[in-house]
Design an enzyme around this catalytic site. Structure first.
Site, PDB file in Angstrom:
ATOM      1  CB  ALA A  59     -16.385  -0.122   2.329  1.00 56.00           C
ATOM      2  CB  SER A 103     -12.397  -2.866  -0.933  1.00 52.87           C
ATOM      3  OG  SER A 103     -10.985  -2.872  -1.010  1.00 52.87           O
ATOM      4  CB  SER A 104      -9.096  -0.998   2.771  1.00 54.77           C
ATOM      5  OG  SER A 104      -8.817   0.300   2.257  1.00 54.77           O
ATOM      6  CG  ASP A 140     -10.408   6.162   0.139  1.00 54.30           C
ATOM      7  OD1 ASP A 140     -10.377   7.239  -0.486  1.00 54.30           O
ATOM      8  OD2 ASP A 140      -9.880   5.121  -0.293  1.00 54.30           O
ATOM      9  N   GLY A 145      -8.529  -3.733  -3.471  1.00 49.58           N
ATOM     10  CA  GLY A 145      -7.382  -3.084  -4.092  1.00 49.58           C
ATOM     11  C   GLY A 145      -7.648  -2.524  -5.470  1.00 49.58           C
TER      12      GLY A 145
END
Length: 329
Positions: free
Chosen positions: A121, A118-119, A163, A113
């Site tokens: 990946a 991160s999410s 992303d 977050g």
């Protein structure tokens, strides 16, 4: 057992505006999330070890009823578990199976977050590892698309492809609506400042949407971010770091006007600028987390280290490689 990894990212320009069809330029960085997937007889067992969740194990059968008892906001934990559920659903769909059991271990260098992807990946690496565990090999473009479906489901239809495409492909990419492609860049010296916090992506995206619907000038602000991206593409092509930095500064100001910055992010941005960086801005959804500065000298890191509210300052190189298999047995 298959272990795959995928990189995090920073935004040079364009976060939030990309949700409305404006272009964005994210860049993969050499911080990675590793996901190991092992097929088992039934159920889903998830073990996560990353900088924000500090390690938890939860065992459940396709829902989030086994919420771990850790000191992290419910929304972040529920989202993290949602990403795993949706990624496994994409794995099963790609392999043409239903109801398989999996053990999933997540080891991430990317704080949850914090605006570093991160999410995305985790979703990208999980799909790569899971499909290969079931004997299916997908091209990175399909992994990116399936990971986008994961994020879109968890974020209630408000995700962009930026992303996940960046994480799957690596390097610098340009995303405008459904048009996603890699682009060439000069060497980009990134410095990241991290305040130790995290923003609620869903709430922040919803807040921008509400402003855009209520105020014409907020909609104009979103369009102005798109104009910055287009100008930035020329600067990238010319290798003009001074221009890139100036445009990053403009971009941060517009994001701040849309209400997605914070006191700690602003403090780190100004510290990086005072430290001599070409430019600095928040990266990702905002609300807390990380800023990115464009600077190859040590002064910016030093300035951030002495900034109240900055918990960590680090250099992050552009990662030209996207998702990859680390181990397979």
């Amino acid at each position: 057992m298959v272990t795959a990894s995928a990189p995090g990212k920073v935004y040079l320009f364009g976060e939030h505006a990309v949700v409305y069809g404006e272009p964005a330029v994210p860049c993969a960085i050499e911080l990675r999330a590793e996901v190991t997937v092992t097929e088992r007889s039934e159920g889903l067992r998830v073990q996560a070890n990353d900088l924000s969740l500090d390690g938890f194990t939860v065992e459940y059968d396709g829902d989030a009823s086994g919420r771990p008892d850790i000191d992290v906001a419910d929304s972040l934990v529920e989202a993290a578990m949602g990403y795993v559920n949706e990624a496994i659903a994409q794995v099963e769909d790609a392999a043409g199976v239903d109801g398989s059991g999996f053990e999933v271990q997540i080891d991430s260098e990317i704080p949850l977050g914090a605006g570093l992807g991160s999410s995305a990946a985790v979703a990208v690496a999980a799909i790569e590892a899971g499909t290969r565990e079931l004997g299916v090999e997908l091209p990175p473009e399909e992994i990116a698309e399936r990971a986008y479906e994961v994020e879109n489901a968890v974020q209630d239809g408000q995700a962009s492809r930026a992303d996940t495409f960046c994480s799957a492909m690596g390097g610098a990419v340009r995303v405008e609506g459904d048009d996603c492609r890699q682009i060439g860049t000069p060497d980009l010296p990134f410095v990241i400042g991290y305040d130790g916090g995290a923003g609620d992506t869903g709430a922040l995206v919803a807040g921008v949407r509400a402003l855009r619907e209520e105020y014409d000038f907020a909609a104009d602000t979103v369009e102005a971010i798109g104009d910055i991206v287009r100008r930035g593409e020329d600067a990238l092509a010319d290798g003009d770091l001074e221009e890139l930095g100036q445009l990053m500064n403009f971009n941060h100001g517009l994001l701040s006007a849309l209400g997605v910055s914070s006191r700690s992010l602003d403090a780190m941005v100004w510290a990086a600028r005072d430290g001599g960086s070409h430019g600095a801005k928040l990266t990702g959804a905002g609300g807390g987390g990380c800023i990115v500065a464009l600077d190859g000298s040590p002064e910016t890191i030093t300035a951030l280290e002495y900034t109240p509210g900055c918990e960590e300052a680090l250099r992050a190189e552009l990662d030209g490689e996207g998702v990859r298999v680390e181990e397979q047995s």
